[in-house]
Design a protein around this motif. Sequence first.
Motif, PDB file in Angstrom:
ATOM      1  N   LEU A  99       7.120   4.383   6.028  1.00 48.52           N
ATOM      2  CA  LEU A  99       6.879   4.074   7.437  1.00 48.52           C
ATOM      3  C   LEU A  99       5.471   4.469   7.851  1.00 48.52           C
ATOM      4  O   LEU A  99       4.819   3.762   8.631  1.00 48.52           O
ATOM      5  N   GLU A 100       4.972   5.575   7.315  1.00 47.45           N
ATOM      6  CA  GLU A 100       3.618   6.004   7.626  1.00 47.45           C
ATOM      7  C   GLU A 100       2.594   4.991   7.099  1.00 47.45           C
ATOM      8  O   GLU A 100       1.672   4.591   7.819  1.00 47.45           O
ATOM      9  N   LEU A 101       2.749   4.554   5.861  1.00 46.53           N
ATOM     10  CA  LEU A 101       1.845   3.576   5.276  1.00 46.53           C
ATOM     11  C   LEU A 101       1.902   2.258   6.031  1.00 46.53           C
ATOM     12  O   LEU A 101       0.865   1.645   6.332  1.00 46.53           O
ATOM     13  N   LEU A 102       3.090   1.831   6.383  1.00 48.47           N
ATOM     14  CA  LEU A 102       3.272   0.597   7.136  1.00 48.47           C
ATOM     15  C   LEU A 102       2.612   0.696   8.510  1.00 48.47           C
ATOM     16  O   LEU A 102       1.921  -0.227   8.947  1.00 48.47           O
ATOM     17  N   ALA A 103       2.786   1.823   9.168  1.00 50.43           N
ATOM     18  CA  ALA A 103       2.199   2.020  10.496  1.00 50.43           C
ATOM     19  C   ALA A 103       0.673   2.051  10.428  1.00 50.43           C
ATOM     20  O   ALA A 103      -0.007   1.477  11.284  1.00 50.43           O
ATOM     21  N   GLN A 104       0.129   2.713   9.412  1.00 43.91           N
ATOM     22  CA  GLN A 104      -1.331   2.790   9.281  1.00 43.91           C
ATOM     23  C   GLN A 104      -1.955   1.446   8.939  1.00 43.91           C
ATOM     24  O   GLN A 104      -3.020   1.105   9.428  1.00 43.91           O
ATOM     25  N   SER A 105      -1.297   0.670   8.095  1.00 44.46           N
ATOM     26  CA  SER A 105      -1.901  -0.579   7.622  1.00 44.46           C
ATOM     27  C   SER A 105      -1.605  -1.779   8.518  1.00 44.46           C
ATOM     28  O   SER A 105      -2.455  -2.627   8.721  1.00 44.46           O
ATOM     29  N   ARG A 106      -0.416  -1.879   9.061  1.00 44.19           N
ATOM     30  CA  ARG A 106      -0.015  -3.048   9.850  1.00 44.19           C
ATOM     31  C   ARG A 106       0.310  -2.700  11.295  1.00 44.19           C
ATOM     32  O   ARG A 106       0.850  -3.529  12.014  1.00 44.19           O
ATOM     33  N   GLY A 107      -0.014  -1.501  11.726  1.00 44.17           N
ATOM     34  CA  GLY A 107       0.370  -1.033  13.059  1.00 44.17           C
ATOM     35  C   GLY A 107      -0.057  -1.932  14.194  1.00 44.17           C
ATOM     36  O   GLY A 107       0.690  -2.170  15.131  1.00 44.17           O
ATOM     37  N   ARG A 108      -1.258  -2.482  14.115  1.00 39.19           N
ATOM     38  CA  ARG A 108      -1.759  -3.316  15.223  1.00 39.19           C
ATOM     39  C   ARG A 108      -1.183  -4.721  15.204  1.00 39.19           C
ATOM     40  O   ARG A 108      -1.134  -5.383  16.228  1.00 39.19           O
ATOM     41  N   ALA A 109      -0.777  -5.195  14.054  1.00 37.24           N
ATOM     42  CA  ALA A 109      -0.279  -6.570  13.938  1.00 37.24           C
ATOM     43  C   ALA A 109       1.239  -6.669  14.044  1.00 37.24           C
ATOM     44  O   ALA A 109       1.765  -7.719  14.386  1.00 37.24           O
ATOM     45  N   LEU A 110       1.942  -5.582  13.765  1.00 39.98           N
ATOM     46  CA  LEU A 110       3.392  -5.610  13.700  1.00 39.98           C
ATOM     47  C   LEU A 110       4.003  -5.718  15.098  1.00 39.98           C
ATOM     48  O   LEU A 110       3.691  -4.923  15.978  1.00 39.98           O
ATOM     49  N   HIS A 111       4.882  -6.726  15.288  1.00 38.99           N
ATOM     50  CA  HIS A 111       5.539  -6.921  16.579  1.00 38.99           C
ATOM     51  C   HIS A 111       7.026  -6.600  16.523  1.00 38.99           C
ATOM     52  O   HIS A 111       7.621  -6.247  17.522  1.00 38.99           O
ATOM     53  N   VAL A 112       7.621  -6.763  15.333  1.00 42.59           N
ATOM     54  CA  VAL A 112       9.057  -6.518  15.168  1.00 42.59           C
ATOM     55  C   VAL A 112       9.265  -5.688  13.908  1.00 42.59           C
ATOM     56  O   VAL A 112       8.748  -6.024  12.850  1.00 42.59           O
ATOM     57  N   LEU A 113      10.000  -4.604  14.040  1.00 43.29           N
ATOM     58  CA  LEU A 113      10.387  -3.777  12.902  1.00 43.29           C
ATOM     59  C   LEU A 113      11.869  -3.465  13.031  1.00 43.29           C
ATOM     60  O   LEU A 113      12.292  -2.830  13.994  1.00 43.29           O
ATOM     61  N   LYS A 114      12.642  -3.947  12.062  1.00 45.24           N
ATOM     62  CA  LYS A 114      14.083  -3.705  12.059  1.00 45.24           C
ATOM     63  C   LYS A 114      14.441  -2.948  10.793  1.00 45.24           C
ATOM     64  O   LYS A 114      14.062  -3.347   9.700  1.00 45.24           O
ATOM     65  N   LEU A 115      15.173  -1.859  10.962  1.00 44.50           N
ATOM     66  CA  LEU A 115      15.676  -1.055   9.849  1.00 44.50           C
ATOM     67  C   LEU A 115      17.198  -1.053   9.972  1.00 44.50           C
ATOM     68  O   LEU A 115      17.769  -0.177  10.608  1.00 44.50           O
ATOM     69  N   ASP A 116      17.832  -2.035   9.391  1.00 38.88           N
ATOM     70  CA  ASP A 116      19.263  -2.274   9.547  1.00 38.88           C
ATOM     71  C   ASP A 116      20.036  -1.632   8.389  1.00 38.88           C
ATOM     72  O   ASP A 116      19.869  -2.027   7.236  1.00 38.88           O
ATOM     73  N   ASN A 117      20.864  -0.636   8.693  1.00 40.11           N
ATOM     74  CA  ASN A 117      21.643   0.109   7.689  1.00 40.11           C
ATOM     75  C   ASN A 117      20.754   0.724   6.619  1.00 40.11           C
ATOM     76  O   ASN A 117      21.136   0.798   5.450  1.00 40.11           O
ATOM     77  N   CYS A 118      19.562   1.132   6.994  1.00 38.36           N
ATOM     78  CA  CYS A 118      18.625   1.763   6.055  1.00 38.36           C
ATOM     79  C   CYS A 118      18.802   3.275   6.078  1.00 38.36           C
ATOM     80  O   CYS A 118      19.298   3.840   7.054  1.00 38.36           O
TER      81      CYS A 118
END
Length: 168
Positions: free
Chosen positions: A126-145
Amino acid sequence: MEDGKVNMMIGGMPDTVFDCVIYYIHDSRDRNVVSLVCRRWYEIDALTRKHVTIALCYTTTPQQLWRRFQHLESLKLKGTPSPVMFKLLPEDWGGYAAPWVEKIAKSFSCMKELHFRRMIVRDSDLELLAQSRGRALHVLKLDNCSGFSTDGLLHVGRSCKYVLIASL
């Protein structure tokens, strides 16, 4: 016909016609069938497809997905099969999001929507995802994760300012 004209006309229909029509074919099954017609249509599908659903994360690799769909905006990725939920498979069967997150962070610059289902998502993912795609990401779903804590969600909350939908 000359070889150059054969490439421009497929089945009596110019490529430009298909280029216009492909944007109106949204169903993934229809797109899959269309991409089987010929190599050119396969390439057009690869350039124009915006969403892919992968029913089991081990059926392909992040590198194969990147090679075919470089302009992907939305990805739904399912990890462990549903028998894990009913204790028919061991809990640690797999379904790790780390290799996918690493490839998304490096390569998928158009990614706006990400949906992980039944996967093991760690705080570092989640940290890597937030740092790299944080500005572009509009939807993040963590379903049964599983595998993440509030620390991982804190990284998402701090870096992903434009997330409109966050589903846990």
